[in-house]
Design a protein around this motif. Structure first.
Motif, PDB file in Angstrom:
ATOM      1  N   GLN A   1      41.649  37.505  80.207  1.00 26.96           N
ATOM      2  CA  GLN A   1      42.838  37.257  81.020  1.00 26.96           C
ATOM      3  C   GLN A   1      42.940  38.303  82.129  1.00 26.96           C
ATOM      4  OE1 GLN A   1      45.003  34.821  80.892  1.00 26.96           O
ATOM      5  NE2 GLN A   1      44.598  33.822  78.937  1.00 26.96           N
ATOM      6  N   ALA A   2      42.597  39.553  81.778  1.00 32.83           N
ATOM      7  CA  ALA A   2      42.687  40.626  82.766  1.00 32.83           C
ATOM      8  C   ALA A   2      41.774  40.364  83.946  1.00 32.83           C
ATOM      9  CB  ALA A   2      42.342  41.968  82.107  1.00 32.83           C
ATOM     10  N   LEU A   3      40.565  39.873  83.653  1.00 36.93           N
ATOM     11  CA  LEU A   3      39.618  39.605  84.726  1.00 36.93           C
ATOM     12  C   LEU A   3      40.091  38.461  85.616  1.00 36.93           C
ATOM     13  CD1 LEU A   3      36.259  39.946  82.761  1.00 36.93           C
ATOM     14  CD2 LEU A   3      37.303  41.598  84.317  1.00 36.93           C
ATOM     15  N   LYS A   4      40.781  37.478  85.021  1.00 41.35           N
ATOM     16  CA  LYS A   4      41.260  36.330  85.789  1.00 41.35           C
ATOM     17  C   LYS A   4      42.516  36.656  86.584  1.00 41.35           C
ATOM     18  CE  LYS A   4      39.446  32.837  82.587  1.00 41.35           C
ATOM     19  NZ  LYS A   4      39.816  31.736  81.645  1.00 41.35           N
ATOM     20  N   LEU A   5      43.460  37.358  85.955  1.00 35.91           N
ATOM     21  CA  LEU A   5      44.761  37.591  86.574  1.00 35.91           C
ATOM     22  C   LEU A   5      44.886  38.946  87.249  1.00 35.91           C
ATOM     23  CD1 LEU A   5      47.070  36.224  83.707  1.00 35.91           C
ATOM     24  CD2 LEU A   5      46.277  35.013  85.751  1.00 35.91           C
ATOM     25  N   GLY A   6      44.107  39.915  86.810  1.00 36.36           N
ATOM     26  CA  GLY A   6      44.326  41.284  87.234  1.00 36.36           C
ATOM     27  C   GLY A   6      45.079  42.004  86.131  1.00 36.36           C
ATOM     28  N   GLY A   7      44.865  43.301  85.969  1.00 36.56           N
ATOM     29  CA  GLY A   7      45.417  44.043  84.843  1.00 36.56           C
ATOM     30  C   GLY A   7      46.909  43.923  84.660  1.00 36.56           C
ATOM     31  N   VAL A   8      47.677  44.227  85.708  1.00 40.44           N
ATOM     32  CA  VAL A   8      49.137  44.197  85.611  1.00 40.44           C
ATOM     33  C   VAL A   8      49.620  42.783  85.338  1.00 40.44           C
ATOM     34  CG1 VAL A   8      51.299  44.611  86.850  1.00 40.44           C
ATOM     35  CG2 VAL A   8      49.402  46.221  87.098  1.00 40.44           C
ATOM     36  N   ALA A   9      49.044  41.812  86.016  1.00 43.63           N
ATOM     37  CA  ALA A   9      49.463  40.419  85.834  1.00 43.63           C
ATOM     38  C   ALA A   9      49.143  39.923  84.433  1.00 43.63           C
ATOM     39  CB  ALA A   9      48.782  39.525  86.876  1.00 43.63           C
ATOM     40  N   ALA A  10      48.032  40.390  83.847  1.00 45.12           N
ATOM     41  CA  ALA A  10      47.660  39.955  82.504  1.00 45.12           C
ATOM     42  C   ALA A  10      48.647  40.452  81.464  1.00 45.12           C
ATOM     43  CB  ALA A  10      46.252  40.439  82.165  1.00 45.12           C
ATOM     44  N   VAL A  11      49.001  41.724  81.538  1.00 39.63           N
ATOM     45  CA  VAL A  11      49.996  42.263  80.608  1.00 39.63           C
ATOM     46  C   VAL A  11      51.344  41.604  80.854  1.00 39.63           C
ATOM     47  CG1 VAL A  11      51.194  44.335  79.809  1.00 39.63           C
ATOM     48  CG2 VAL A  11      48.783  44.464  80.436  1.00 39.63           C
ATOM     49  N   GLY A  12      51.671  41.381  82.126  1.00 32.36           N
ATOM     50  CA  GLY A  12      52.924  40.707  82.453  1.00 32.36           C
ATOM     51  C   GLY A  12      52.981  39.310  81.880  1.00 32.36           C
ATOM     52  N   ALA A  13      51.865  38.583  81.930  1.00 33.46           N
ATOM     53  CA  ALA A  13      51.819  37.227  81.395  1.00 33.46           C
ATOM     54  C   ALA A  13      52.004  37.235  79.885  1.00 33.46           C
ATOM     55  CB  ALA A  13      50.484  36.561  81.754  1.00 33.46           C
TER      56      ALA A  13
ATOM     57  N   ASP B   1      42.678  52.419  92.873  1.00 32.32           N
ATOM     58  CA  ASP B   1      43.065  51.039  92.623  1.00 32.32           C
ATOM     59  C   ASP B   1      43.555  50.935  91.176  1.00 32.32           C
ATOM     60  OD1 ASP B   1      43.280  48.318  92.193  1.00 32.32           O
ATOM     61  OD2 ASP B   1      41.513  47.819  93.395  1.00 32.32           O
ATOM     62  N   ILE B   2      44.868  51.093  90.970  1.00 30.36           N
ATOM     63  CA  ILE B   2      45.443  51.135  89.634  1.00 30.36           C
ATOM     64  C   ILE B   2      45.291  49.792  88.926  1.00 30.36           C
ATOM     65  CG2 ILE B   2      47.539  51.541  88.286  1.00 30.36           C
ATOM     66  CD1 ILE B   2      46.328  54.030  89.580  1.00 30.36           C
ATOM     67  N   ASN B   3      45.464  48.706  89.666  1.00 30.68           N
ATOM     68  CA  ASN B   3      45.345  47.385  89.051  1.00 30.68           C
ATOM     69  C   ASN B   3      43.916  47.138  88.551  1.00 30.68           C
ATOM     70  OD1 ASN B   3      46.608  44.841  88.366  1.00 30.68           O
ATOM     71  ND2 ASN B   3      45.363  43.918  89.978  1.00 30.68           N
ATOM     72  N   LYS B   4      42.938  47.550  89.332  1.00 26.81           N
ATOM     73  CA  LYS B   4      41.544  47.407  88.917  1.00 26.81           C
ATOM     74  C   LYS B   4      41.261  48.299  87.715  1.00 26.81           C
ATOM     75  CE  LYS B   4      36.773  47.923  90.515  1.00 26.81           C
ATOM     76  NZ  LYS B   4      35.886  48.285  91.650  1.00 26.81           N
ATOM     77  N   LEU B   5      41.849  49.483  87.708  1.00 24.22           N
ATOM     78  CA  LEU B   5      41.656  50.390  86.593  1.00 24.22           C
ATOM     79  C   LEU B   5      42.189  49.784  85.299  1.00 24.22           C
ATOM     80  CD1 LEU B   5      41.017  53.020  85.183  1.00 24.22           C
ATOM     81  CD2 LEU B   5      43.069  54.021  86.205  1.00 24.22           C
ATOM     82  N   LEU B   6      43.401  49.255  85.346  1.00 26.82           N
ATOM     83  CA  LEU B   6      43.986  48.639  84.159  1.00 26.82           C
ATOM     84  C   LEU B   6      43.167  47.433  83.710  1.00 26.82           C
ATOM     85  CD1 LEU B   6      46.250  48.491  82.078  1.00 26.82           C
ATOM     86  CD2 LEU B   6      47.595  47.168  83.728  1.00 26.82           C
TER      87      LEU B   6
ATOM     88  N   ALA C   1      53.339  49.464  95.953  1.00 28.25           N
ATOM     89  CA  ALA C   1      53.785  50.691  95.290  1.00 28.25           C
ATOM     90  C   ALA C   1      54.363  50.392  93.905  1.00 28.25           C
ATOM     91  CB  ALA C   1      54.825  51.402  96.149  1.00 28.25           C
ATOM     92  N   ALA C   2      55.162  49.328  93.814  1.00 29.64           N
ATOM     93  CA  ALA C   2      55.759  48.963  92.528  1.00 29.64           C
ATOM     94  C   ALA C   2      54.701  48.487  91.545  1.00 29.64           C
ATOM     95  CB  ALA C   2      56.814  47.879  92.728  1.00 29.64           C
ATOM     96  N   GLN C   3      53.712  47.736  92.034  1.00 29.36           N
ATOM     97  CA  GLN C   3      52.637  47.274  91.157  1.00 29.36           C
ATOM     98  C   GLN C   3      51.829  48.442  90.619  1.00 29.36           C
ATOM     99  OE1 GLN C   3      50.173  44.003  92.297  1.00 29.36           O
ATOM    100  NE2 GLN C   3      51.785  42.953  93.423  1.00 29.36           N
ATOM    101  N   GLU C   4      51.535  49.412  91.481  1.00 28.02           N
ATOM    102  CA  GLU C   4      50.763  50.564  91.044  1.00 28.02           C
ATOM    103  C   GLU C   4      51.551  51.430  90.072  1.00 28.02           C
ATOM    104  OE1 GLU C   4      49.234  52.685  94.383  1.00 28.02           O
ATOM    105  OE2 GLU C   4      47.634  51.214  94.730  1.00 28.02           O
ATOM    106  N   ALA C   5      52.851  51.568  90.305  1.00 30.98           N
ATOM    107  CA  ALA C   5      53.687  52.355  89.400  1.00 30.98           C
ATOM    108  C   ALA C   5      53.730  51.721  88.015  1.00 30.98           C
ATOM    109  CB  ALA C   5      55.095  52.490  89.971  1.00 30.98           C
ATOM    110  N   LEU C   6      53.870  50.397  87.969  1.00 27.56           N
ATOM    111  CA  LEU C   6      53.883  49.696  86.691  1.00 27.56           C
ATOM    112  C   LEU C   6      52.517  49.799  86.016  1.00 27.56           C
ATOM    113  CD1 LEU C   6      55.162  47.893  84.571  1.00 27.56           C
ATOM    114  CD2 LEU C   6      54.643  45.906  86.023  1.00 27.56           C
ATOM    115  N   GLY C   7      51.456  49.618  86.789  1.00 28.00           N
ATOM    116  CA  GLY C   7      50.114  49.708  86.226  1.00 28.00           C
ATOM    117  C   GLY C   7      49.838  51.077  85.619  1.00 28.00           C
TER     118      GLY C   7
END
Length: 241
Positions: free
Chosen positions: A44-56, A3-8, A125-131
């Motif tokens: 923010q990471a806990l609320k949005l998820g790792g990738v979404a937090a950096v994206g925000a 789970d790459i998003n959880k890892l980030l 797949a795209a979310q995990e690649a970005l993460g």
């Protein structure tokens, strides 16, 4: 399956990860995820998820940069610029200079799903690649002022267990920590200015920028990612939230 998003998100938000890639056995001077901006973004990471937090974070900075650029243009047409990351030799003369946080309110706007900042919700797949790209960027930044020896690596791997990751996700993290930093691959992952901004933001989250080596690394990274100085300033100012 990892789970790459959880890892980030775990790397950004877990206090147990303090010293994960630094400050161990006198090796790296910087503590990944113990930076002030990293701790604040952890919420923010806990609320949005790792990738979404950096994206925000990158999206909010990009919006501010675009607004200021539009105002400065005074209605004049802007030149059409094609984004292209730079090779290392062309980025050698850049100099890091911390941006002021004056005028920033600390508000982050979530990046629209399906935009260049955030893949569509169903595009796993795209979310995990970005993460994974962002994780590699954070690891590279944390290593920017030193290297890991065997004793440090053992201590780091023990700390990884504190993140509460499943076996597959933990295995991915251990593998990434064991790989040498590939700056060419990280830069090549920035296929557009939006992803370049996210890579820079993730890198800045990982360190305090309190050494010459870290300042030089960020200057090199921004130059190789071909980020406008105004955008770099906005990203850095967002980190002072």
């Amino acid at each position: 399956m990892a789970d790459i998003n959880k890892l980030l998100g775990g790397l950004m938000g877990s206090g147990a990860a303090g010293g994960f890639a630094g400050g161990l056995a006198g090796g790296l001077a910087s503590g990944l995820l113990t930076s002030k901006s990293g701790r604040k973004m952890g919420k923010q990471a806990l609320k949005l998820g790792g990738v979404a937090a950096v994206g925000a974070l990158a999206y909010s900075a990009y919006q501010k940069y675009s607004d200021k650029s539009g105002a400065a243009a005074s209605g004049q047409a802007q030149p059409d610029v094609t984004y292209s990351p730079q090779p290392a030799q062309q980025a050698a003369q850049a100099t890091y200079s911390p941006a002021s946080s004056a005028g920033h309110t600390g508000t982050l706007t979530q990046a629209p799903a399906g935009s260049a900042f955030m893949p569509a919700a169903n595009d796993i797949a795209a979310q995990e690649a970005l993460g994974l790209t962002l994780i590699r960027a954070m690891i590279a930044a944390a290593r920017s002022d030193g290297r890991l020896d065997a004793q440090e690596s053992q201590a780091i791997f023990q700390r990884i267990e504190a993140l509460g990751l499943d076996a597959d996700t933990q295995r991915v993290l251990v593998q990434e920590m064991g790989h040498p930093v590939d700056m060419d691959a990280i830069v090549a992952s920035a296929t557009c200015p939006e992803v370049a901004a996210e890579i820079y933001a993730a890198s800045l989250l990982a360190i305090e920028v309190d050494s010459a080596a870290e300042r030089a690394y960020l200057s090199m990274l921004a130059a190789r990612l071909n980020l406008p100085q105004g955008l770099v300033n906005e990203i850095e100012a967002q980190m002072a939230l």
